[in-house]
Structures are given as C-alpha cells and as structure tokens.
Design an enzyme around this catalytic site. Structure first.
Site, PDB file in Angstrom:
ATOM      1  CB  SER A  94      26.624 -34.185 -57.620  1.00  0.00           C
ATOM      2  OG  SER A  94      27.338 -35.254 -57.048  1.00  0.00           O
ATOM      3  CE1 TYR A 114      30.833 -32.722 -60.318  1.00  0.00           C
ATOM      4  CE2 TYR A 114      30.381 -34.035 -58.361  1.00  0.00           C
ATOM      5  CZ  TYR A 114      30.138 -33.746 -59.692  1.00  0.00           C
ATOM      6  OH  TYR A 114      29.208 -34.470 -60.383  1.00  0.00           O
ATOM      7  CE  LYS A 144      27.545 -31.429 -60.628  1.00  0.00           C
ATOM      8  NZ  LYS A 144      26.991 -31.039 -61.947  1.00  0.00           N
TER       9      LYS A 144
END
Ligand code: NAI
Length: 301
Positions: free
Chosen positions: A154, A167, A171
């Site tokens: 991401s 996150y 990622k």
C-alpha cells in the site's frame, strides 16, 4: 497476439469475498483459471465470527459465468488456516500455481491511541498472513517449477499515512518479503511481486467521497495482477502502483552518497549532508550484497 489465458492453472486468492480480491478472482476465472476463493467473512476491522456467504457468493458468480471455483473460509493469519487454504486447492484441483495474498483489515489509530491488540491484529492478517499462505504454498510451486505470487502492499507503507502505523509497518514488511522471495524463487520459475492498489472498496468507503470511489473500480487494478500471474510475465521482485487504470513501478533507490574518510565525525556528516541526501543519479540495488559492495567501492574510489 493471443489473449492471456490461465487454462490449467490453479489460483488461490485470499480475501476474495469482496473488493479487490473478488475482482482478481473473477478475472482469473474468466480466463480459465480454477480459483480458490478464500474469505473469512469478517468485518473490515477483523471483528466478527466470520460468515461463509461472502466467498460462496463469489464462487456462485464465477460458476454462473461458466468458470470453476471453490470457496474456502480459513483465516490467513494462522499457520493452520494457511495450510487449510492450500489444502483446499490441492484437494479440489490437484495442484497450485498462483497465490494472490490480498486479505486485509484496518484498525486505524494514531500511535497515541494505538492498543497492542490493534497493532498485532493488523500485522497478523497482512504480514503474518502473507507469509503463512506463501510458506504453505511454496513447496507446491517449486514442485511445479512454476509459481506466480502476488502480494498486496500500500502507498501507506511505501510513503506513510497518518493514523496507520500498524498498517504501514505491515505493508512495508510485505515489501521486504518480496525482496527476498524474488531471489529464492527465481531459479524455480517462481516470481513474486507486490501491487500497491487504490480502489473503491469497503476499506476505502469511509475515507473517500462517493464520486472518487466510483472512479476507482477494483476491475481497473486486476488486469495488472492477472498479467503478473501469467506464464508470459517475467516481472519479478517489483512493486507496482495500480489504480483506475494507471500503473507505475515504484522502487527503493539509494543516493550516490558521500564518503568521509579517516575520522568519521558528527561535523563531517553535517558538512556532507546535502550530498548524502542528493538523489540525483540514485541507483537501485538488487540485493543486500550490492549495498555492501557499494560501500567498499566508495571507500576505494
Ligand atoms: P476488502 O475489505 O473489500 O477486502 C479484504 C477482504 O479480506 C475482506 O473480504 C475480508 O473479509 C478478508 N479478510 C480479512 N481478514 C481475513 C483473514 N484473516 N483471512 C481471510 N480473509 C480475510 O478491502 P480491499 O480494499 O479490497 O482490500 C484488499 C487488499 O488491498 C488489502 O490487503 C488492503 O490492505 C489492500 N489495499 C487496498 C487499498 C484500496 O484502495 N482499497 C489501498 C491499498 C491497499
């Protein structure tokens, strides 16, 4: 040129009950792949006991269009769950060629409010899950002398995003996984790549206005994923940004840099800071060894 086809290929798509995973699964199946549609069926934050309907519905869609698919309800986030997903592929279709690690959740909070549980759950699904499923699949891909493994990173990991420390770390961890798998898989014709998608899905529905969501169709990301899964693709170890039909490779680069010879002091660093930070003429390195060689080359220059 002939269309790109996946006849005879067996693919696992994790988190394929909706959003991007569903779109990847439908596209591969429409081109002849037999697809394991994995989805735990929980809420976007990973809560809920799981529902079989999401994966089942996507399988029904594939079958209604004349394709082949089987649902799987295991979680990617445990070794047993991952082994179960691979077992579904082998028991149903007898082999495995393609793995698309796509399952994901979000638990956005600034670091001040982040609880350990929010950190762990996000790492468990994205990073551990990608590792567990790939690990369980790897020996079967090697036995085939063919494998295409896609990971989902991401922009939040590559570049940062406020409120997403968990996150972003997960990622970017996935990028590290790809960097090494590209080396370990190459001689077995196993290619690993990551996509950094942008798409209107339930994960982005809360942060993007509807007109933007409408422009960012998952179906405009999946063709890149499918191409990377094809037999003809020789792309290995790349990160590809993909959204609304715009595709671009993204990569880590290292500046030419500066070398301080003799006594290395804080002031010496300060003096050369501009040169250290200057990305003009930056290079891409293929592995950690090349980073070492660059240091020694600079010392002897
Ligand atoms: P989504 O929420 O529609 O899809 C994720 C799916 O993963 C869900 O269906 C969910 O049930 C499933 N899932 C969650 N935990 C699971 C587990 N433990 N085991 C199996 N399945 C599980 O969201 P979206 O947007 O389609 O996300 C797909 C991937 O793309 C995720 O990895 C996400 O982080 C990534 N991504 C999406 C972006 C976007 O713009 N939509 C941007 C960057 C990355």
């Amino acid at each position: 040129m002939a269309d790109v086809r996946f006849d005879g290929r067996v693919a696992i798509v994790t988190g394929a009950g909706g959003g991007l995973g569903r779109s990847h699964a439908l596209l591969l199946a429409s081109r002849g792949a037999k697809v394991v549609v994995n989805d735990l069926g929980g809420a976007f934050d990973g809560s809920g006991s799981g529902s079989t309907t999401m994966a089942q519905k996507v399988c029904d869609e594939i079958k209604a269009a004349g394709g082949e698919a089987v649902p799987d309800y295991n979680s990617v986030s445990t070794p047993d769950g991952a082994a179960g997903i691979v077992k579904t592929a082998l028991d149903t279709f007898g082999k495995l060629d393609i793995v698309i690690n796509n399952a994901g959740i979000l638990r956005d909070k600034s670091i001040v409010k982040m609880e350990e549980e929010d950190w762990r759950k996000v790492i468990q699904v994205h990073l551990d899950g990608s590792y567990f499923v790939t690990k369980a699949a790897w020996e079967h891909l090697r036995a085939n002398n063919f494998g295409r493994v896609i990971f989902t990173t991401s922009a939040a990991g590559l570049y940062g995003n406020f409120g997403q420390t968990n996150y972003s770390a997960a990622k970017m961890g996935i990028v590290g996984l790809v960097n090494t798998l590209k080396l370990e898989g190459a001689k077995y014709n196993i290619y690993s790549n990551a996509i950094a998608p942008i798409a209107g899905t339930r994960l982005t529905a809360t942060v993007m206005p509807q007109p933007m969501l409408d422009m960012l169709k998952p179906e405009a990301v999946s063709p890149m994923v499918a191409y990377l899964c094809s037999e003809e693709s020789t792309v290995n170890g790349k990160i590809i940004s993909a959204g609304a039909g715009h595709f671009a490779v993204a990569q880590m680069v290292e500046a030419k840099g500066a070398t301080i010879k003799g006594d290395v002091s804080i002031e010496g660093v300060r003096e050369k800071l501009d040169q250290i930070m200057d990305l003009e003429g930056a290079v891409t390195l293929g592995n950690a060894g090349e980073a070492g060689s660059k240091v020694f080359a600079a010392l002897s220059a």
